[in-house]
Structure formats: structure tokens, C-alpha cells
Enzyme design. Structure first.
Site, short mmCIF file in Angstrom:
data_model
loop_
_atom_site.label_atom_id
_atom_site.label_comp_id
_atom_site.label_asym_id
_atom_site.label_seq_id
_atom_site.Cartn_x
_atom_site.Cartn_y
_atom_site.Cartn_z
N HIS A 163 18.31 -51.07 -6.36
CA HIS A 163 17.41 -50.27 -5.53
C HIS A 163 16.39 -51.15 -4.81
O HIS A 163 16.11 -52.27 -5.25
CB HIS A 163 16.61 -49.30 -6.42
CG HIS A 163 17.38 -48.13 -6.93
ND1 HIS A 163 17.41 -47.78 -8.27
CD2 HIS A 163 18.13 -47.20 -6.29
CE1 HIS A 163 18.14 -46.69 -8.43
NE2 HIS A 163 18.60 -46.31 -7.24
N CYS A 250 11.00 -46.64 -12.91
CA CYS A 250 12.08 -45.63 -12.98
C CYS A 250 11.81 -44.49 -13.95
O CYS A 250 12.35 -43.41 -13.80
CB CYS A 250 13.39 -46.28 -13.42
SG CYS A 250 13.69 -47.86 -12.68
#
Ligand code: CIR
Length: 258
Positions: A163, A250
């Protein structure tokens, strides 16, 4: 008006060993240890003034602990994503129910894909990683949804990691911590940039909570570098969930409540 800070979290799933993996080889994840480390992380959030809202566990969804990917939360709207990994789409329902208490909701829709881990907020700019999880249609839909709220969306190419926020995160309001091998620092314009120590390529994922930063113990050299810039670190052990390609951003969605 009392403004409180809320962190939405979700327990580690019993099926975490079946998590999605893209750049790492599968290695055994100790569930009990992952839970203990997640507890330590939640304590850090509380110490830094967050009230925790816990989404019910989803033991059949291996990656459910990574709530960041389900939504992008801004001051006046929350955008529910459409995760690039099909196995993760069921995670949204529980997170949406929690977020609906705090924000009006908007939605990313088919054929767009977007993971929250690809979206980095800096002031009123949203940098969005073009990755295997977030496509151009996802970036275009996000732009259209947030433009009326005054946000500018800029796409950023990412290579070598999952990401955008594996490669770069904010450690102060206008200071980024990044791995320049995975993302071009020029893409972020005129912000201060702290480069990770070259021996710690995974060290760019840090969670800023106002003037403090929740940061993994696994990256002592980059931690020292951050401290030398006057950044206050709250260290946590996040090694088990790192085997699932998760970092400290996250595992929560942090938002200002009212
Ligand atoms: C996945 O591949 O989707 C999970 N195993 C890890 C997601 C980590 N999330 C994040 O970086 N925002």
C-alpha cells in the site's frame, strides 16, 4: 463543545493465518501473541487519548483486524472503500455500522477498487497510491466524493510494497516518513521528508496521533532518526501482524468525535 478522539478497532481474527499476502512469504502467525500485541497497541491508543470503539470480531474474515482498509474518514464524511482483495469485501459491513454513528457515509462502487491503506491525508490533500489494491476508477470516485468537502486528490505511483502507507506516512502535520525506493518523494510536493534507515525498508508505517507517533519496536535505527528530529514515539511490538503485511496504521481508524 467537547471534542473527543475515537479509534475504531476490531479483534484479531482466529483465522489470521489465512490472511492475504502479496509481498511476503507465508510464515506461522502465533494467534495468542498477535492478540497480546494488539492489546498493547490498543493501550497505546488509549494512553494517547483515544476512546476505543470495537467492531465485533469476524473470525471467518482473516484480515478483519486491519480496519484501516475499509474506510477513509474525514472531518465531515466517511468514504466506505471497495477493497481490492475480494476476500476482504465482507469486512465493510461491521465497520460501516460503527462509522455511521459518527459520520455521513459515501461509498466507492464497482468497478472501482480502493483500500484505505492507499490513502494518505496531508492537510486538505489526499495522496492515493496506484497499487494492486486501488485502481484509477477508485481514485476517480474518491476525488468526486471528497471534492465538495474541499479535498484535493493526487494519485501516486507505488512499487515494491502493498500500500501507499507501507511506503510513506505522516509523523507530523507537514512531515512525512518514507521509503524513497518505493515511492517518489517529489510526488508529495513541499513537505518535510524523513527517509527510513536503508537497512529498515519496512519502517515507514507510523501512526501519528496529534504530537505523538505509535511506532513499531522493530525499527530502532529509523526510530533513532525520528527522535533526532524531535518526534515523540510510543513504541509497540507489532511483529506478529507484520507477518500478515499489516502495520500500525492498519489496525485502527482514528477520528475526531464531537
Ligand atoms: C492484506 O493483504 O490485505 C492484509 N493481509 C494486510 C492489510 C494491511 N493493511 C494496510 O496496510 N492498510
Amino acid at each position: 463543545m467537547t471534542v473527543s478522539r475515537i479509534a475504531i478497532v476490531r479483534p484479531v481474527s482466529r483465522s489470521i493465518i489465512h490472511c492475504e499476502l502479496t509481498h511476503l512469504a507465508r510464515s506461522p502467525i502465533d494467534y495468542a501473541r498477535a492478540v497480546a500485541q494488539h492489546e498493547e497497541y490498543q493501550c497505546a491508543l488509549k494512553e494517547l487519548g483515544c476512546e476505543l470503539i470495537t467492531v465485533p470480531a469476524a473470525d471467518d474474515m482473516p484480515d478483519a483486524v486491519f480496519v484501516e482498509d475499509a474506510a477513509i474518514v474525514l472531518d465531515d464524511v466517511a468514504v466506505m472503500t471497495r477493497p481490492g482483495a475480494v476476500s476482504r469485501r465482507g469486512e465493510l459491513e461491521g465497520v460501516e455500522r460503527a462509522l455511521a454513528l459518527f459520520r455521513p457515509l459515501a461509498h466507492i462502487t464497482d468497478p472501482a477498487t480502493l483500500d484505505g491503506g492507499d490513502v494518505l491525508l496531508v492537510g486538505k490533500r489526499l495522496f492515493v497510491g496506484r497499487t494492486g489494491r486501488s485502481n484509477d476508477e477508485g481514485i476517480a470516485q474518491l476525488r468526486a466524493l471528497v471534492a465538495p468537502h474541499g479535498y484535493d486528490v493526487q494519485a501516486v505511483d507505488v512499487r515494491g510494497c502493498l500500500h501507499l502507507k507501507s511506503a510513506v506516512t505522516a509523523v507530523e502535520d507537514e512531515t512525512l516518513l518514507g521509503n524513497g525506493e518505493w515511492v517518489e518523494r517529489e510526488a508529495f510536493g513541499d513537505v518535510k521528508w524523513i527517509e527510513v534507515d536503508p537497512s529498515e525498508p519496512h519502517a515507514a508505517n507510523a501512526l501519528q496521533i496529534e504530537r505523538d507517533v505509535i511506532y513499531p519496536r522493530a525499527y530502532p535505527r529509523t526510530a533513532e532518526r525520528l527522535r533526532s528530529f524531535g518526534i515523540s514515539l510510543c513504541l509497540v511490538d507489532a511483529s506478529e501482524l507484520a507477518k500478515a503485511e499489516g502495520g500500525v496504521t492498519c489496525c485502527s481508524l482514528v477520528l475526531e468525535g464531537q
